[in-house]
Design a protein around this motif. Structure first.
Motif, mmCIF file in Angstrom:
data_model
loop_
_atom_site.group_PDB
_atom_site.id
_atom_site.type_symbol
_atom_site.label_atom_id
_atom_site.label_comp_id
_atom_site.label_asym_id
_atom_site.label_seq_id
_atom_site.Cartn_x
_atom_site.Cartn_y
_atom_site.Cartn_z
ATOM 1 N N VAL A 180 40.254 -76.926 52.636
ATOM 2 C CA VAL A 180 40.245 -76.289 53.714
ATOM 3 C C VAL A 180 40.054 -74.597 53.345
ATOM 4 N N VAL A 181 39.280 -73.735 54.301
ATOM 5 C CA VAL A 181 38.972 -72.614 53.921
ATOM 6 C C VAL A 181 40.036 -71.004 54.998
ATOM 7 N N ASP A 182 40.101 -70.497 54.221
ATOM 8 C CA ASP A 182 40.218 -69.443 54.931
ATOM 9 C C ASP A 182 40.923 -68.015 54.934
ATOM 10 N N PRO A 183 39.542 -67.495 55.745
ATOM 11 C CA PRO A 183 38.927 -65.922 56.045
ATOM 12 C C PRO A 183 40.606 -65.258 56.258
ATOM 13 N N ALA A 184 41.390 -65.206 56.723
ATOM 14 C CA ALA A 184 42.374 -64.864 57.175
ATOM 15 C C ALA A 184 43.552 -64.447 56.702
ATOM 16 N N ILE B 158 54.035 -78.344 60.147
ATOM 17 C CA ILE B 158 54.824 -77.923 59.510
ATOM 18 C C ILE B 158 54.298 -76.302 59.649
ATOM 19 N N ILE B 159 53.611 -76.154 58.582
ATOM 20 C CA ILE B 159 52.958 -75.457 58.154
ATOM 21 C C ILE B 159 51.167 -75.326 58.723
ATOM 22 N N MET B 160 50.716 -74.507 59.536
ATOM 23 C CA MET B 160 49.157 -74.475 59.714
ATOM 24 C C MET B 160 48.726 -73.418 58.565
ATOM 25 N N SER B 161 47.264 -73.078 58.891
ATOM 26 C CA SER B 161 46.219 -72.441 58.507
ATOM 27 C C SER B 161 45.673 -71.071 60.045
ATOM 28 N N SER B 162 44.831 -70.189 59.672
ATOM 29 C CA SER B 162 45.122 -69.494 60.613
ATOM 30 C C SER B 162 43.615 -70.260 61.247
ATOM 31 N N GLU B 163 43.807 -69.261 62.690
ATOM 32 C CA GLU B 163 42.347 -70.123 63.724
ATOM 33 C C GLU B 163 41.023 -69.723 63.183
ATOM 34 N N ALA B 164 41.378 -68.248 62.093
ATOM 35 C CA ALA B 164 39.673 -67.872 61.224
ATOM 36 C C ALA B 164 39.567 -69.293 60.378
ATOM 37 N N SER B 165 40.120 -69.715 59.923
ATOM 38 C CA SER B 165 39.858 -70.859 58.749
ATOM 39 C C SER B 165 39.386 -72.366 59.777
ATOM 40 N N TYR B 166 38.172 -72.255 58.169
ATOM 41 C CA TYR B 166 37.303 -73.604 58.512
ATOM 42 C C TYR B 166 37.939 -74.815 57.582
ATOM 43 N N ALA C 107 30.577 -72.161 52.810
ATOM 44 C CA ALA C 107 30.019 -71.580 54.083
ATOM 45 C C ALA C 107 30.329 -72.127 55.095
ATOM 46 N N PRO C 108 30.685 -71.350 56.045
ATOM 47 C CA PRO C 108 31.033 -72.710 57.066
ATOM 48 C C PRO C 108 29.583 -72.563 58.207
ATOM 49 N N ASP C 109 29.556 -74.326 58.326
ATOM 50 C CA ASP C 109 28.303 -74.809 58.655
ATOM 51 C C ASP C 109 29.061 -75.303 59.723
ATOM 52 N N PRO C 110 28.686 -74.512 61.139
ATOM 53 C CA PRO C 110 28.824 -75.048 62.678
ATOM 54 C C PRO C 110 28.791 -77.007 62.470
ATOM 55 N N GLY C 111 27.473 -76.912 62.306
ATOM 56 C CA GLY C 111 27.431 -78.159 62.782
ATOM 57 C C GLY C 111 27.820 -79.461 61.567
ATOM 58 N N GLU C 112 28.155 -78.936 60.837
ATOM 59 C CA GLU C 112 28.787 -79.580 59.657
ATOM 60 C C GLU C 112 30.331 -79.161 59.280
ATOM 61 N N PRO D 244 35.804 -77.204 63.014
ATOM 62 C CA PRO D 244 36.790 -75.653 62.623
ATOM 63 C C PRO D 244 38.194 -75.212 62.288
ATOM 64 N N GLY D 245 38.776 -74.886 62.582
ATOM 65 C CA GLY D 245 40.915 -74.386 62.293
ATOM 66 C C GLY D 245 41.042 -74.483 63.495
ATOM 67 N N PRO D 246 42.774 -74.089 63.178
ATOM 68 C CA PRO D 246 43.716 -74.017 62.698
ATOM 69 C C PRO D 246 43.229 -75.787 62.109
ATOM 70 N N PHE D 247 43.921 -75.710 60.826
ATOM 71 C CA PHE D 247 44.369 -76.987 60.281
ATOM 72 C C PHE D 247 45.949 -77.266 59.732
ATOM 73 N N THR D 248 46.933 -78.582 60.104
ATOM 74 C CA THR D 248 47.957 -78.474 59.324
ATOM 75 C C THR D 248 47.782 -79.058 57.363
ATOM 76 N N THR D 249 48.481 -78.010 56.956
ATOM 77 C CA THR D 249 48.470 -78.593 56.255
ATOM 78 C C THR D 249 49.733 -79.404 55.113
ATOM 79 N N VAL D 250 51.222 -79.012 55.906
ATOM 80 C CA VAL D 250 52.265 -79.728 55.936
ATOM 81 C C VAL D 250 52.507 -80.670 57.285
ATOM 82 N N ALA D 251 52.752 -81.473 57.144
ATOM 83 C CA ALA D 251 53.029 -82.344 57.983
ATOM 84 C C ALA D 251 54.390 -83.736 57.831
ATOM 85 N N PHE D 252 55.569 -83.635 58.984
ATOM 86 C CA PHE D 252 56.588 -84.765 58.715
ATOM 87 C C PHE D 252 55.940 -85.402 59.972
#
Lengths: 541, 244
Positions: free
Chosen positions: A345-349, A403-411, A426-431, A434-442
């Motif tokens: 996960v990469v999160d610029p925001a 439980i926890i997610m990254s921001s909308e700007a993450s990829y 770097a964000p590669d749209p084809g590969e 797109p975020g946000p992503f879950t990093t903690v789940a139960f």
């Protein structure tokens, strides 16, 4: 007109000396009773009394003669005896009243009354335990303040929870045994002979919320040894005894300080021997496995979970564990609707030093995230360094959630080779994803098998070097363990703290000026005016 | 009882007929007002107003106010010879002492009651709130505390015919009794420090009444001080009859 000038006369000196003699005699009795024998205090009192007596005789011999021979003896002796009798009665009443410990808490928030939750906890105290406080003479006020609380525990348990105070200056060896500083408080069970059972000794932290601190400490002691958490080491995981920056010795100590028993285990060895997880296992932790578990190990874990077990997985990217298509990843997806993705996960925001140090952006209400509240306390956020995204099945076989997610700007960077070899992301749209992503789940299957799974896409955050950086990392781990083992429901209740629930004062400057004028000017002025009026009226008579 | 009432009325009348009492009231109200307003200023937006701020201040202030209220009560009577006259009247020594004590306590209670106006003013302002239970506990405490200090002052007033000496002796004694919090700094054992603290005025106010907690043992302590001091005072006044 009489003068108020002070004139020192022989009579006055004699009078003072007679008082000093009486006080000296009283001091002798008190010192003798207090020191339980003759020592320097008693001797000093005797010397002071003799000197006072000599001064008294020298200054006013006639008065002294009258005192010892005349009617003063008759009346005086009777007065002294009746005074002693009265003092004795007053002291007796005071001692009885003090022992009865009748206290009325008049505060609106009932700050000095044990909460219902505390009472429920204390009902479970079946064996004698002791609160041991270390207070030096300089901390006597603190001791009295604390004692008011500790006394409530003793009364509520009919003495099952007792109190003991130790002066660390007077008993340095005992203080060293406890590793205690002035003001420290400990809790321990007592042995049959009344001695402290040091194996159960636990420190009571002082967070400024006295009742909560003490009740939680008692709860920890009550459940101490009943919850066992196993760290698997057969898949190359992080070691709970390793005290280097990459070890887990700090979280291991943290768990033990909270009364949890921690043990190492090898699921691969269990599988090879055809054994199951121990019956006392409250939770199993897989902290950054570096290899895929065998079919046998997965069977051991499955058997454990199907029997109501709890599993914590901390999965990183740089190992084959839970890679896409691996058996264990597929197992979790099929049974719990959770799986790891092969990405970072990469999160610029919402990130720290680099965009790979992601800070919790969205936090969902849960017992697991109870301690994370970055709005009120920025240090309670979590920070994962190189985190892996988690995929969640929206039609899960058992209840699950985020439980926890990254921001909308993450990829999610999927080119891991470029990332780890060249630090190239770097964000590669084809590969990239797109975020946000879950990093903690139960996943929570309490209704059926009783099993629980907590999946976290990072393991570095619980290492010695990062567990408290920020503090939210520790909160997430301990609250996660609390949820998995039910430890939280037994300890993490919130009996009231000694804090007021009255809101802070809000008053405008104009109102403040008005209050100041009425109280500081008008009211004293009325008293002064009346005084002048009375004086004027008297002077005209 | 009739004797006590007579003495009480006489003494209260003297208070209200004396400009000194009003001057004491002026100083008392001015100081408490300053303390109250200072607490308001530092509390804005930070914490609720401290409902025990006036009683806590008075726990120190009474070291000085109590001797001012009591210094003349028996010392002046002795100096002017009116005590002998009083002793020939159909009142007992106990009536004289208790009547004088209650009059001083009444005057103090009146001043204390007036300071409740501060709290009422605060409550009258919308958006402010006060822990009334805490406040009443603190006021009950300082009322008893004041009674004990007045009893000590009255006792010293009976020991001498000089008002200044009476005030000095009672201030010194009350100061020592107030300094109980510092006992730990001057003794080497915590038990002794605790024992000394239990004999002091602060030890029975600062950790209980000031926090909104009414401990019966503290009330018993103040009641005990009042009882013993009044008993000693009565015996001292009584001694005027048989001293040579």
């Amino acid at each position: 007109m009489r003068s108020n000038d002070v004139t020192i006369t022989r009579g006055f000196i004699g009078q003072i000396a007679s008082f000093a003699t009486g006080a000296g005699l009283l001091a002798i009795v008190l010192a003798f009773l207090w020191r339980n024998g003759i020592d320097s205090f008693v001797i000093v009192s005797v010397v002071v009394t003799i000197i006072s007596l000599i001064v008294w005789i020298g200054a006013t011999p006639a008065e002294f003669r009258d005192f010892v021979t005349g009617r003063q003896v008759r009346y005086g002796t009777s007065a002294v005896f009746s005074l002693f009798l009265l003092v004795g009665i007053v002291v007796l009443i005071y001692v009885i009243v003090e022992r009865s410990a009748i206290v009325v808490d008049m505060t609106q928030s009932e700050s000095f009354t044990l909460d219902r939750t505390t009472i429920e906890v204390l009902e479970n105290v079946r064996e004698p335990m002791q609160i041991i406080g270390f207070y030096s003479p300089q901390s006597v006020v603190q001791r009295e303040t604390d004692d008011q609380f500790f006394r409530l525990y003793e009364v509520a348990t009919d003495g099952m929870v007792s109190r003991r105070y130790v002066d660390p200056d007077e008993e340095p060896a005992l203080a060293a045994t406890f590793n205690a500083q002035d003001g420290d408080v400990f809790l321990a069970y007592l042995n049959d002979d009344g001695g402290i059972n040091f194996s159960t000794l636990s420190f009571v932290p002082d967070t400024g919320t006295q009742e909560r601190d003490m009740t939680q400490a008692i709860s920890r002691l009550l459940i101490s040894g009943t919850i066992t958490v196993y760290f698997d080491l057969s898949l190359g995981e992080l070691d709970p005894l390793d005290n280097t920056a990459n070890g887990l010795s700090l979280v291991n100590s943290l768990m033990q300080e909270n009364g949890l028993v921690t043990q190492p285990i090898g699921v691969e060895a269990l599988a090879a021997a055809g054994q199951s997880m121990p019956q006392d296992a409250s939770a199993l932790i897989l902290a950054r496995p570096r290899q895929q578990p065998s079919e046998g190990a997965i069977a051991v874990i499955n058997n454990y979970l199907q029997n109501g077990g709890s599993l914590l997985i901390l999965a990183d990217t740089q190992s084959p564990f839970m890679i896409d298509g691996s058996p264990f990843n597929a197992y979790l997806w099929e049974n719990y609707g959770l799986r790891m993705l092969d990405a970072v996960v990469v999160d610029p925001a919402s990130s720290g030093e680099t965009e790979l140090d992601i800070i919790s952006a969205a936090i969902f209400d849960s017992q697991i995230s109870a301690g994370i509240n970055p709005q009120n306390d920025p240090d309670s956020a979590t920070q994962f360094r190189i985190a892996r995204p988690i995929d969640i099945n929206n039609d899960p076989p058992v209840p699950n959630g985020r439980i926890i997610m990254s921001s909308e700007a993450s990829y999610a960077e999927t080119n891991l080779d470029a990332l780890f070899q060249n630090n190239d992301y770097a964000p590669d749209p084809g590969e990239d994803l797109p975020g946000p992503f879950t990093t903690v789940a139960f996943a929570d299957d309490r209704a059926d098998s009783g099993s629980r799974v907590l999946l976290i896409g990072d393991s570095d955050f619980i290492t010695n070097g990062q567990i408290s950086s920020p503090l939210g990392n520790a909160f997430l781990f301990m609250d996660g363990i609390g949820w998995l083992t039910d430890f939280s429901t037994q300890v993490e209740f919130t009996p009231q703290a000694r804090v007021t629930n009255i809101p802070a004062l809000f008053i405008t400057g104009q109102q403040l000026d008005r209050v100041a004028f009425i109280t500081s000017v008008i009211m004293p002025a009325i008293a002064l005016f009346l005084g002048v009026f009375v004086w004027f009226r008297r002077s005209r008579r | 009882m009739r004797g006590i009432t007579l003495i009480f009325r006489r003494e209260v009348g003297q208070y209200f007929a004396s400009p000194i009492a009003y001057l004491i009231a002026f100083a008392f109200l001015l100081m408490t007002a300053l303390v109250f307003n200072n607490d308001l200023t530092v509390s804005i937006g930070v914490k609720p107003a401290d409902p025990a701020v006036i009683p806590t201040f008075l726990s120190f202030g009474m070291v000085f106010f109590a001797p001012l209220l009591t210094m003349r009560m028996l010392a002046e009577e002795t100096r002017e010879g009116t005590l002998e006259l009083l002793l020939t009247a159909p009142v007992r020594e106990g009536d004289i002492v208790i009547g004088k004590f209650f009059s001083a306590w009444f005057f103090y209670s009146l001043l204390l009651f007036i300071t409740l106006i501060y709290q009422m003013i605060l409550l009258s302002i919308p958006s402010t709130s006060l822990d009334l239970g805490h406040m009443f506990a603190a006021y009950i405490g300082i009322w008893l505390y004041g009674g004990a200090t007045i009893a000590v002052g009255l006792m010293f007033s009976s020991t001498t015919e000089n008002q200044i000496i009476a005030a000095f002796l009672s201030m010194s004694t009350l100061l020592i009794m107030w300094l109980g919090d510092l006992a730990g700094d001057i003794v080497s054992t915590v038990e002794l420090a605790n024992f000394i603290r239990k004999l002091t005025l602060q030890g029975h106010f600062a950790s209980s009444f000031a926090f909104g907690l009414v401990r019966v043992e503290d009330a018993a302590f103040f009641a005990g001080i009042i009882t013993v001091m009044l008993f000693v005072t009565i015996r001292i006044v009584e001694s005027h009859r048989w001293r040579g």
